[in-house]
Design an enzyme around this catalytic site. Structure first.
Site, PDB file in Angstrom:
ATOM      1  CG  ASN A   1      -2.182  -9.421  -5.785  1.00 48.72           C
ATOM      2  OD1 ASN A   1      -2.902 -10.028  -4.995  1.00 48.72           O
ATOM      3  ND2 ASN A   1      -2.590  -9.059  -7.000  1.00 48.72           N
ATOM      4  CD1 TRP A   2       1.430 -13.191  -1.469  1.00 52.41           C
ATOM      5  CD2 TRP A   2       0.773 -14.882  -0.137  1.00 52.41           C
ATOM      6  NE1 TRP A   2       2.509 -13.585  -0.714  1.00 52.41           N
ATOM      7  CE2 TRP A   2       2.137 -14.615   0.119  1.00 52.41           C
ATOM      8  CE3 TRP A   2       0.140 -15.887   0.588  1.00 52.41           C
ATOM      9  CZ2 TRP A   2       2.883 -15.332   1.050  1.00 52.41           C
ATOM     10  CZ3 TRP A   2       0.883 -16.599   1.524  1.00 52.41           C
ATOM     11  CH2 TRP A   2       2.234 -16.334   1.747  1.00 52.41           C
ATOM     12  CE  LYS A   3      -2.161 -11.791  -9.237  1.00 51.83           C
ATOM     13  NZ  LYS A   3      -2.116 -11.781 -10.684  1.00 51.83           N
TER      14      LYS A   3
ATOM     15  CG  HIS B   1      -5.314  -6.878  -9.618  1.00 50.08           C
ATOM     16  ND1 HIS B   1      -5.613  -7.810 -10.588  1.00 50.08           N
ATOM     17  CD2 HIS B   1      -3.980  -6.952  -9.406  1.00 50.08           C
ATOM     18  CE1 HIS B   1      -4.491  -8.429 -10.931  1.00 50.08           C
ATOM     19  NE2 HIS B   1      -3.487  -7.932 -10.234  1.00 50.08           N
TER      20      HIS B   1
ATOM     21  CD  GLU C   1      -5.596 -11.402 -11.484  1.00 55.22           C
ATOM     22  OE1 GLU C   1      -5.683 -11.573 -10.258  1.00 55.22           O
ATOM     23  OE2 GLU C   1      -4.550 -11.616 -12.126  1.00 55.22           O
TER      24      GLU C   1
ATOM     25  CD  GLU D   1      -0.348  -5.193 -11.181  1.00 56.43           C
ATOM     26  OE1 GLU D   1       0.569  -5.735 -10.569  1.00 56.43           O
ATOM     27  OE2 GLU D   1      -1.525  -5.589 -11.132  1.00 56.43           O
TER      28      GLU D   1
ATOM     29  N   GLY E   1       0.994 -12.495 -15.012  1.00 59.54           N
ATOM     30  CA  GLY E   1       0.990 -13.956 -14.997  1.00 59.54           C
ATOM     31  C   GLY E   1       1.382 -14.595 -16.318  1.00 59.54           C
TER      32      GLY E   1
ATOM     33  CB  SER F   1       5.767 -11.261 -15.862  1.00 62.49           C
ATOM     34  OG  SER F   1       4.590 -11.951 -16.271  1.00 62.49           O
TER      35      SER F   1
ATOM     36  N   GLY G   1       2.892 -10.629  -8.234  1.00 64.71           N
ATOM     37  CA  GLY G   1       1.907 -11.682  -8.026  1.00 64.71           C
ATOM     38  C   GLY G   1       2.587 -13.008  -7.731  1.00 64.71           C
ATOM     39  N   GLY G   2       2.662 -13.864  -8.734  1.00 66.26           N
ATOM     40  CA  GLY G   2       3.156 -15.227  -8.567  1.00 66.26           C
ATOM     41  C   GLY G   2       4.463 -15.353  -7.795  1.00 66.26           C
TER      42      GLY G   2
HETATM   43  P1  PGA Z   1       2.270 -11.509 -11.680  1.00 72.44           P
HETATM   44  O1  PGA Z   1       0.995 -10.682 -11.149  1.00 72.44           O
HETATM   45  O2  PGA Z   1       3.476 -10.981 -10.942  1.00 72.44           O
HETATM   46  O3  PGA Z   1       1.964 -12.935 -11.323  1.00 72.44           O
HETATM   47  O4  PGA Z   1       2.364 -11.269 -13.141  1.00 72.44           O
HETATM   48  C1  PGA Z   1       1.104  -9.311 -10.844  1.00 72.44           C
HETATM   49  C2  PGA Z   1      -0.210  -8.802 -10.320  1.00 72.44           C
HETATM   50  O5  PGA Z   1      -1.270  -9.234 -10.826  1.00 72.44           O
HETATM   51  O6  PGA Z   1      -0.236  -7.966  -9.401  1.00 72.44           O
END
Ligand code: PGA
Length: 249
Positions: free
Chosen positions: A12-14, A98, A100, A168, A174, A210, A231-232
């Site tokens: 997930n590149w956000k 998600h 967010e 999640e 993050g 993470s 994510g990251g």
């Molecule tokens: P993260 O994000 O791997 O940067 O913790 C995961 C996500 O939000 O899907």
């Protein structure tokens, strides 16, 4: 525990990535060939890159997904993107719910459920996210929260082909923090039970929050964890492929 479910490692590149990031996708494609025997791979770039990434990844082991969709197929919704548009651009899946989106856009379970139905209407797989906040975990409410999210956001008609759940924990996203293996096992065991009632037993359940190359093997080895939503660490080919490499035999 052996599972018949094929793993999925999805990135997930956000809100990250400009056109030049196609070079990173190229590296992922190059490294993905020998991983496709052991896991499915997906990258969900920002909407601006979906068409370019899908064109680049066509015929390779990397599938392309969107990060969100509107519930309606088209209309006067400035700034929004429909599931049909994602499909038209070459996506095969879309992340819905998600945390967010739930937090910054105040999406409710009913919203997420409508988006999931929209994904199916367009022929996309929905990657539906659930997870508790730190306070909910501290209050011992994790399973209750995840259970309510699943009941409220998974429409009837879910199956292995159209739904993937991503657990999640909001506090793990993050933050560099991850739940213990026992905690992940507890929640995934609970999700597996719920899926047997709500959907099909074959629906995959990913862990997200993470995930890095250094903890992927441990987290992916937890019973009922069928892959990762990353994510990251999915922004670079080295880390993304390093995580997927947890499935190398
Ligand atoms: P993260 O994000 O791997 O940067 O913790 C995961 C996500 O939000 O899907």
């Amino acid at each position: 525990m052996a599972t018949a479910r094929r793993p999925l490692v999805a990135g997930n590149w956000k809100m990250n990535g400009l056109a030049a990031a196609v070079a990173e996708l190229d590296k992922m494609i190059a490294g993905a060939r020998d991983l496709s025997a052991v896991t499915d791979l997906m990258v969900c770039p920002p909407a601006t890159l979906v068409a370019a990434f899908a064109a680049r990844a066509r015929g390779t082991p990397i599938a392309i997904g969107g990060q969100d969709c509107h519930a309606e197929p088209a209309g006067a919704f400035t700034g929004d993107i429909s599931a049909e548009m994602l499909r038209d651009a070459g996506a095969v899946a879309v992340i819905v719910g998600h945390s967010e989106r739930r937090t910054y856009h105040r999406e409710t379970d009913a919203d997420v459920r409508a988006k999931c139905s929209a994904a199916w209407r367009a022929g996309l797989t929905a990657i539906l996210c659930v997870g508790e906040t730190k306070n909910e975990r501290l209050a011992g409410r994790t399973l209750e929260v995840v259970g309510t999210q699943l009941t409220g956001s998974v429409p009837p008609g879910a199956g292995a082909a159209n739904l993937v759940i991503a657990y999640e924990p909001v506090w793990a996203i993050g933050s560099g923090l991850t739940p213990t293996v026992a905690d992940v096992a507890e929640v995934h065991g609970f999700i597996r039970e719920r899926l047997a009632n709500l959907a099909s037993a074959d629906v995959r359940a990913l862990y997200g929050g993470s995930v890095k190359p250094s903890n992927a093997k441990e987290l992916m080895g937890v019973p009922n964890v069928d892959g990762a939503l990353v994510g990251g660490a999915s922004l670079t080919a080295a880390d993304f492929l390093g995580i997927a490499g947890a499935y190398r035999r």
